[in-house]
Design an enzyme around this catalytic site. Sequence first.
Site, PDB file in Angstrom:
ATOM      1  N   CYS A  20      27.068  49.471  36.199  1.00  0.00           N
ATOM      2  CA  CYS A  20      28.506  49.678  35.970  1.00  0.00           C
ATOM      3  C   CYS A  20      28.838  50.006  34.518  1.00  0.00           C
ATOM      4  O   CYS A  20      29.992  50.297  34.198  1.00  0.00           O
ATOM      5  CB  CYS A  20      29.293  48.464  36.447  1.00  0.00           C
ATOM      6  SG  CYS A  20      29.013  48.178  38.190  1.00  0.00           S
TER       7      CYS A  20
ATOM      8  N   HIS B  71      37.031  51.185  40.845  1.00  0.00           N
ATOM      9  CA  HIS B  71      35.830  51.144  40.013  1.00  0.00           C
ATOM     10  C   HIS B  71      34.740  52.071  40.572  1.00  0.00           C
ATOM     11  O   HIS B  71      33.837  51.627  41.274  1.00  0.00           O
ATOM     12  CB  HIS B  71      35.348  49.678  39.958  1.00  0.00           C
ATOM     13  CG  HIS B  71      34.031  49.461  39.312  1.00  0.00           C
ATOM     14  ND1 HIS B  71      33.600  50.161  38.201  1.00  0.00           N
ATOM     15  CD2 HIS B  71      33.017  48.606  39.615  1.00  0.00           C
ATOM     16  CE1 HIS B  71      32.389  49.734  37.863  1.00  0.00           C
ATOM     17  NE2 HIS B  71      32.014  48.805  38.711  1.00  0.00           N
TER      18      HIS B  71
ATOM     19  N   CYS C 136      30.745  44.120  32.397  1.00  0.00           N
ATOM     20  CA  CYS C 136      29.521  43.545  32.941  1.00  0.00           C
ATOM     21  C   CYS C 136      28.867  44.612  33.812  1.00  0.00           C
ATOM     22  O   CYS C 136      29.516  45.580  34.189  1.00  0.00           O
ATOM     23  CB  CYS C 136      29.841  42.328  33.794  1.00  0.00           C
ATOM     24  SG  CYS C 136      30.975  42.719  35.154  1.00  0.00           S
TER      25      CYS C 136
HETATM   26  C1  LIG Z   1      29.455  45.065  37.583  1.00  0.00           C
HETATM   27  C2  LIG Z   1      30.367  45.324  38.719  1.00  0.00           C
HETATM   28  O1  LIG Z   1      31.330  46.007  38.579  1.00  0.00           O
HETATM   29  S1  LIG Z   1      30.022  44.597  40.175  1.00  0.00           S
HETATM   30  C3  LIG Z   1      31.240  45.131  41.289  1.00  0.00           C
HETATM   31  C4  LIG Z   1      30.733  46.206  42.136  1.00  0.00           C
HETATM   32  N1  LIG Z   1      31.700  46.474  43.186  1.00  0.00           N
HETATM   33  C5  LIG Z   1      31.683  45.825  44.357  1.00  0.00           C
HETATM   34  O2  LIG Z   1      30.839  44.979  44.598  1.00  0.00           O
HETATM   35  C6  LIG Z   1      32.742  46.199  45.348  1.00  0.00           C
HETATM   36  C7  LIG Z   1      33.380  44.975  45.895  1.00  0.00           C
HETATM   37  N2  LIG Z   1      34.346  45.339  46.927  1.00  0.00           N
HETATM   38  C8  LIG Z   1      33.982  45.495  48.234  1.00  0.00           C
HETATM   39  O3  LIG Z   1      32.813  45.444  48.586  1.00  0.00           O
HETATM   40  C9  LIG Z   1      35.082  45.758  49.236  1.00  0.00           C
HETATM   41  O4  LIG Z   1      36.209  46.259  48.576  1.00  0.00           O
HETATM   42  C10 LIG Z   1      35.431  44.446  50.003  1.00  0.00           C
HETATM   43  C11 LIG Z   1      34.263  44.083  50.912  1.00  0.00           C
HETATM   44  C12 LIG Z   1      35.759  43.310  49.062  1.00  0.00           C
HETATM   45  C13 LIG Z   1      36.694  44.692  50.851  1.00  0.00           C
HETATM   46  O5  LIG Z   1      36.496  45.793  51.647  1.00  0.00           O
HETATM   47  P1  LIG Z   1      37.492  46.146  52.826  1.00  0.00           P
HETATM   48  O6  LIG Z   1      37.538  45.045  53.805  1.00  0.00           O
HETATM   49  O7  LIG Z   1      37.149  47.515  53.290  1.00  0.00           O
HETATM   50  O8  LIG Z   1      38.863  46.173  52.057  1.00  0.00           O
HETATM   51  P2  LIG Z   1      40.268  46.693  52.520  1.00  0.00           P
HETATM   52  O9  LIG Z   1      40.801  47.577  51.465  1.00  0.00           O
HETATM   53  O10 LIG Z   1      40.217  47.231  53.910  1.00  0.00           O
HETATM   54  O11 LIG Z   1      41.124  45.369  52.482  1.00  0.00           O
HETATM   55  C14 LIG Z   1      41.012  44.380  53.480  1.00  0.00           C
HETATM   56  C15 LIG Z   1      42.395  43.825  53.726  1.00  0.00           C
HETATM   57  O12 LIG Z   1      42.867  43.264  52.515  1.00  0.00           O
HETATM   58  C16 LIG Z   1      44.156  43.762  52.245  1.00  0.00           C
HETATM   59  N3  LIG Z   1      44.346  43.869  50.796  1.00  0.00           N
HETATM   60  C17 LIG Z   1      43.529  44.486  49.907  1.00  0.00           C
HETATM   61  N4  LIG Z   1      44.050  44.387  48.673  1.00  0.00           N
HETATM   62  C18 LIG Z   1      45.201  43.688  48.783  1.00  0.00           C
HETATM   63  C19 LIG Z   1      46.186  43.270  47.867  1.00  0.00           C
HETATM   64  N5  LIG Z   1      46.084  43.567  46.566  1.00  0.00           N
HETATM   65  N6  LIG Z   1      47.239  42.545  48.332  1.00  0.00           N
HETATM   66  C20 LIG Z   1      47.355  42.253  49.643  1.00  0.00           C
HETATM   67  N7  LIG Z   1      46.461  42.641  50.570  1.00  0.00           N
HETATM   68  C21 LIG Z   1      45.393  43.339  50.144  1.00  0.00           C
HETATM   69  C22 LIG Z   1      44.160  45.137  52.886  1.00  0.00           C
HETATM   70  O13 LIG Z   1      45.469  45.587  53.167  1.00  0.00           O
HETATM   71  C23 LIG Z   1      43.398  44.888  54.149  1.00  0.00           C
HETATM   72  O14 LIG Z   1      44.259  44.286  55.088  1.00  0.00           O
HETATM   73  P3  LIG Z   1      44.242  44.805  56.610  1.00  0.00           P
HETATM   74  O15 LIG Z   1      42.854  44.505  57.108  1.00  0.00           O
HETATM   75  O16 LIG Z   1      45.323  43.988  57.241  1.00  0.00           O
HETATM   76  O17 LIG Z   1      44.514  46.256  56.527  1.00  0.00           O
END
Ligand SMILES: CC(=O)SCCNC(=O)CCNC(=O)[C@H](O)C(C)(C)COP(=O)(O)OP(=O)(O)OC[C@H]1O[C@@H](n2cnc3c(N)ncnc32)[C@H](O)[C@@H]1OP(=O)(O)O
Length: 436
Positions: A99, A392, A422
Site C-alpha cells: 500500500c 484505497h 502502513c
Molecule cells: C495497508 C492497507 O491499506 S491494508 C487494507 C487493504 N484493504 C482491504 O483489506 C480492504 C478491506 N475491505 C474489504 O475487504 C471490503 O470492503 C469489506 C469486506 C470490508 C466489505 O465488503 P462488502 O461487504 O462488499 O462491502 P459493501 O460496500 O457491500 O458494504 C456492506 C454493507 O455495509 C454498508 N455500509 C458500507 N459503508 C457504510 C457506511 N459508511 N455507513 C453505513 N453503511 C455502510 C453498505 O451499504 C452495505 O449494506 P447493504 O449490504 O445493506 O447494502
Amino acid sequence: MTSMQSLKTAGGDRVAIVAGLRTPFAKQATAFHGVPAVDLGKMVVNELIAKHDLDPALIEQLVFGQVVQMPEAPNIAREIVLGTQMNVSTDAYSVSRACATSFQSTVNVAESILLGNIDVGIAGGADSTSVTPIGVSKKFARTLLDLSKAKTFSQRMKLISSLKFKDILPVPPAVAEYSTGLSMGQTAEQMAKTHQISRQAQDELAHRSHTLAAKTWASGVLGDEVMTAHPEPFDRFIDKDNCFRENSELAGYARLRPVFDRKHGSVTAANSTPLTDGAAAVLLMRESRAKELGYNILGYIRSYAFSAIDVWEDMLMGPSYATPMALKRAGLNLSDLDLIEMHEAFAAQALANIKMFASTKFAREKLGQDKAIGDIDMDKFNVLGGSLAYGHPFAATGARLITQTLNELKRRGGGLGLTTACAAGGLGAAMILEVE
Ligand SMILES: CC(=O)SCCNC(=O)CCNC(=O)[C@H](O)C(C)(C)COP(=O)(O)OP(=O)(O)OC[C@H]1O[C@@H](n2cnc3c(N)ncnc32)[C@H](O)[C@@H]1OP(=O)(O)O
C-alpha cells in the site's frame, strides 16, 4: 541508523513536485469495472501531461507500481510509456511496496533527480480490484503441467481422477499476508484488541472521514487534482469518487455486523476502506529546471523514510515507525507540522497509530527513544477526510496523499505536512512535504 537527510542535488537544487493528478476512485465493480490497472495508469499519466502542457519528450523516467499484479503486463510503467504520448526511449520500471507503492515510486524518481541522472520524471501507481488475475489451485496447476507431459491415456486418466471438485475452483487474489495467511482485516481486528480501540471510536472516525470528504467534494477544491474519466472503450463517465457517503449518519454505522471476526469483532464494512479502483501520479522536477521551464512549483520533499516490523501481530503500525525516522531526517518535531495526512486502511489501524504516536511506553520499548512522537492535533489530521471515505486503490494511495497534502498546504499559504501509510509486509512509509 537515522541521520539528517539533505535532499539537494550537487548543484543545490531541491526535488520539486510540480503537480499531481488522480482518476476518480471507484468502488470495486462500479465505474471502472472491466478497466485494467494499466489503462487507469495510462489515463492519469496522459491527462497529467496534457493538463500541464508538458512536452512528453522532456520526461526522462517513469516509475509506477501496482499491487494486484497483471501477469500479462508485469512492468506496468513500461506499458504506460508505450501507451501514452511519451517518447519510446523513456526509462520506465515498476516497483512494489504494497500500500506504500506510490511513496516508493515517488522516492525513486526523487533519487534519480538527486543523483543528477534526470531532471524530469513521473511517479505513481494504479490498481484495479475489479480486473484481477483469477488463478487456479496449486494442485490443479501442477496436474495441468503433468497432463501436458503424460504420455499414455491411462496416465492422463489417473491424473484427472486425482482431482477433486474443490481443486478446480478458481482462486481469486487474497488481500492477505503471504507468510501468515492473515487478511488485512484480521490484522485490523488484532490491532483493535491490542490497543483497545472501541467499535464506537472506529465508527466515529469513519463517519468523520466520510463527512469531511463529502464536504471537500462539495467545496470544489478537488476539481484540480482529480480528473474526470471517460475510459475508452467503455461508455461511461465519472467525474468524482463514488466511495464516500454524501450523507453519512453515525447511527447507520452501529447497525453493521463485524466482517473479519463475526463473533467478537468490531471491524465492519463501514470502518474499513472499500476495495477500490483508481490511479494517481505526480510530476517531479529538479527545482531550477522546473523554474526554467516556467512551472509553478507545488512543493518540495523535505524528508522520507521507510520502516519494517514483523508480520504476525499488529503489523499495520507503519506510521508509528516511519514517522519518527522522517521527522529526525528533517530535523523536525511533530508539533512543527501543519498537516498530518495518514492513510486510513481501517479506522482501528489509524486509531492504534494515533494512540502510539502519543505513547511514551511505545517510544521507549519500540522506538528506543525517551519521548513519545507526540499527540496528534486532530485539527491537523486528515482534514479533508481519508482513505476510509476516498477509497484505497492500493498503489495509488501514496500519490493521492502527497498531492492532496501539497494542495491543501498551498491553499493555507504554505507550511509543512506529513504523509504516512502502513503497508502489508509490516512496512511503513512517511514523507514530509514543504510548501513555500
Ligand atoms: C495497508 C492497507 O491499506 S491494508 C487494507 C487493504 N484493504 C482491504 O483489506 C480492504 C478491506 N475491505 C474489504 O475487504 C471490503 O470492503 C469489506 C469486506 C470490508 C466489505 O465488503 P462488502 O461487504 O462488499 O462491502 P459493501 O460496500 O457491500 O458494504 C456492506 C454493507 O455495509 C454498508 N455500509 C458500507 N459503508 C457504510 C457506511 N459508511 N455507513 C453505513 N453503511 C455502510 C453498505 O451499504 C452495505 O449494506 P447493504 O449490504 O445493506 O447494502
